[in-house]
Enzyme design. Structure first.
Site, PDB file in Angstrom:
ATOM      1  N   CYS A   9      -0.832   3.931  -1.828  1.00  0.00           N
ATOM      2  CA  CYS A   9      -0.350   5.235  -1.951  1.00  0.00           C
ATOM      3  C   CYS A   9       0.010   5.779  -0.431  1.00  0.00           C
ATOM      4  CB  CYS A   9      -1.153   6.275  -2.858  1.00  0.00           C
ATOM      5  SG  CYS A   9      -1.173   5.787  -4.332  1.00  0.00           S
ATOM      6  N   GLY A  38       4.622   3.434  -1.725  1.00  0.00           N
ATOM      7  CA  GLY A  38       4.753   3.706  -3.045  1.00  0.00           C
ATOM      8  C   GLY A  38       6.070   3.982  -3.664  1.00  0.00           C
ATOM      9  N   ASN A 112      -5.089   8.233  -1.409  1.00  0.00           N
ATOM     10  CA  ASN A 112      -5.059   6.826  -1.161  1.00  0.00           C
ATOM     11  C   ASN A 112      -6.083   6.078  -1.031  1.00  0.00           C
ATOM     12  OD1 ASN A 112      -3.694   4.380  -0.089  1.00  0.00           O
ATOM     13  ND2 ASN A 112      -3.868   5.178   1.846  1.00  0.00           N
ATOM     14  N   GLY A 113      -6.397   4.941  -2.031  1.00  0.00           N
ATOM     15  CA  GLY A 113      -7.265   4.234  -2.053  1.00  0.00           C
ATOM     16  C   GLY A 113      -7.506   3.887  -3.488  1.00  0.00           C
ATOM     17  N   TYR A 254       0.654  -6.154   6.423  1.00  0.00           N
ATOM     18  CA  TYR A 254       1.827  -5.863   5.346  1.00  0.00           C
ATOM     19  C   TYR A 254       2.290  -4.355   5.110  1.00  0.00           C
ATOM     20  CZ  TYR A 254       3.898  -5.837   0.742  1.00  0.00           C
ATOM     21  OH  TYR A 254       4.796  -5.311  -0.133  1.00  0.00           O
ATOM     22  N   ASP A 357       5.484 -15.910   7.113  1.00  0.00           N
ATOM     23  CA  ASP A 357       5.306 -14.985   6.184  1.00  0.00           C
ATOM     24  C   ASP A 357       4.009 -14.155   6.592  1.00  0.00           C
ATOM     25  OD1 ASP A 357       5.859 -13.311   4.196  1.00  0.00           O
ATOM     26  OD2 ASP A 357       5.624 -14.581   2.553  1.00  0.00           O
ATOM     27  N   CYS A 445     -12.281  -4.512   7.034  1.00  0.00           N
ATOM     28  CA  CYS A 445     -12.471  -4.916   5.768  1.00  0.00           C
ATOM     29  C   CYS A 445     -11.817  -6.279   5.370  1.00  0.00           C
ATOM     30  CB  CYS A 445     -12.025  -4.005   4.627  1.00  0.00           C
ATOM     31  SG  CYS A 445     -12.311  -4.557   3.020  1.00  0.00           S
TER      32      CYS A 445
END
Length: 465
Positions: A9, A38, A112-113, A254, A357, A445
């Site tokens: 989001c 989003g 967002n999350g 990304y 990619d 992460c």
């Protein structure tokens, strides 16, 4: 591969120093630049004379809002949200921002999350007579804050207490009783940035939202920070923080736009570094290097510059075709990929081609694209991937796949090579990725590529995988 991932989001909060200036159109502009985060739904809440006016709807920002709607969303402070569902169905009831009005608290929130213990918290709140209108974890956070606020009417304490019960990732923009709050989880998993000029204070998922508004980038909201914006003043409070962070590495590869700054780093520079590192790790003799557009383009340029192999556009993207992962059958998804991506035969015919990619998740889209490149006459096709092998699902806001669907699980690179149909495949190493980002591994992460997560994962969620 892009179509194997669902976006997260995007959130925006805007405060105008001029109380007569309505901010809805400014929020709209910010959301428009965050549309890549989003495309499922959009919403705006603004505050005027103690009342929150909200409009939400399904679809793109430009579908949900028009000038007439923006004109009636009056107020000098507000928040906005664009959504792709990770927790909760794709439906009107799950559109954000959420608004709740209970006794003497009125709250609106964009999130967002992903909160991994949201279902446990939802059941606890239901047992305390909280009623829910949606199936999202965002509404759970709203009710937690309300539940805490009812104890002593202290907003900061309520936010702190609510957040202490959350396991997972969250960046939040919240309107509570006329004050705008920006909150980031203690591990800083999701990005949230602060910008200002003489007229506005703005918080947004990415700095690119500031550019359209002529807002100067200031800094990232700190991990665990609660930034209160009230009467033109900014005050910071803090949740208990860890000794390290856990910035989502996928944001760099990304999700974020390449022209953004996230976690106080330039996304474009990180992606260039990824391409240079791939060149170090995989020096391949080839005639041309091409990108799977769009997020892999900077890495491809980095590879080309480092090796001297010419960069060319071998794949052209049709930006007016919808997301392929929502197609019901593999045949439909293959067709959608061909509608969304087309080859340039003159670039590929009789050439030794390197394709770069950003990631390979299930591998279904990769397989279709490689087949298209072969059919265009490529003599050799080598696939290089800017993300290490994905071996575990994400619990923090990226709806990528279950473990059983991940291509790299229990397969060698040789087996993956044969499935996708390339002459060779090379994934950037974890060490190479960390070096490209320029952040210590302990502050990222990396759960989806290592299986080691920065928070506790409830056993019932692991059992689902």
């Amino acid at each position: 591969m892009q179509n194997d991932l669902q976006d997260k989001c995007g959130i925006v909060g805007v405060y105008s120093y001029d109380e007569s200036l309505d901010v809805a159109s400014w929020i709209y502009s910010g959301l428009y630049t965050l549309q890549h985060r989003g495309q499922e739904s959009a919403g705006i809440s603004v505050l005027k004379d103690g009342r929150i006016n909200t409009h939400v709807g399904m679809g793109l920002v430009s579908d949900v809002f028009n000038n007439d709607l923006l004109d009636i969303l009056n107020g000098n402070v507000g928040i906005g949200h664009v959504r792709y569902s990770t927790t909760g169905d794709s439906s009107y009831e799950n559109c954000s921002p959420f608004v709740e009005h209970k006794e003497d608290i009125i709250i609106s929130m964009g999130h967002n999350g992903d909160i991994v213990n949201s279902e446990i918290l939802r059941e606890e709140l239901k047992a305390s007579n909280h009623e829910f209108k949606s199936t999202t974890d965002s509404e759970v956070i709203c009710h937690l804050i309300i539940d805490e606020y009812n104890k002593d009417h202290d907003v900061i304490r309520s936010i702190k207490s609510a957040c202490s019960r959350l396991i997972g990732s969250y960046s939040l923009v919240i309107l509570i009783n006329g004050v705008l709050y920006a909150v980031r989880d203690p591990l800083g998993m999701k990005p949230l940035a602060l910008g200002t000029n003489n007229d506005f204070i703005v918080v947004a998922s990415e700095s690119v939202a500031f550019d359209s508004l002529d807002i100067d980038y200031v800094r990232s909201i700190e991990p665990g920070e609660i930034l209160a914006i009230d009467n033109g003043e900014m005050t910071s409070y803090y949740l208990p923080r860890e000794e390290h962070t856990a910035n989502c590495m996928f944001e760099y590869l990304y999700f974020a736009r390449p022209d953004s700054i996230i976690f106080d780093k330039k996304v474009y520079d990180v992606r260039l570094n990824v391409g240079k590192k791939l060149a170090e790790e995989y020096p391949i003799d080839a005639d041309v290097v091409i990108a799977v557009p769009d997020s892999a383009i900077p890495a491809t340029l980095g590879y080309s510059r480092a090796t001297g192999i010419p960069y060319a556009e071998g794949l052209i993207k049709n930006r007016y075709v919808g997301r392929t992962f929502i197609m019901p059958t593999q045949k439909d998804r293959d067709l959608a990929v061909k509608l969304k991506m087309n080859t340039i035969e003159s670039v590929l015919k009789d050439k030794r081609v390197i394709v770069i990619d950003d990631s390979v998740v299930r591998g279904t889209t990769s397989t279709t694209i490689i087949k298209m490149i072969r059919e265009a006459g490529a003599k050799e096709v080598h696939l290089l991937v800017g993300c290490p092998e994905i071996i575990s699902p994400c619990y923090y806001g990226i709806a990528m796949a279950t473990k059983e669907e991940l291509l790299a699980v229990d397969r060698t690179n040789e087996e993956i090579r044969d499935i996708i149909g390339v002459d060779s495949i090379g994934y950037i190493s974890i060490e190479g990725l960390v070096e490209s980002i320029g952040t210590p591994a302990e502050d990222l992460c990396l759960g989806c590529i290592t299986g080691d997560y920065p928070t506790v994962i409830p056993p019932e969620l692991e059992d689902k995988e």
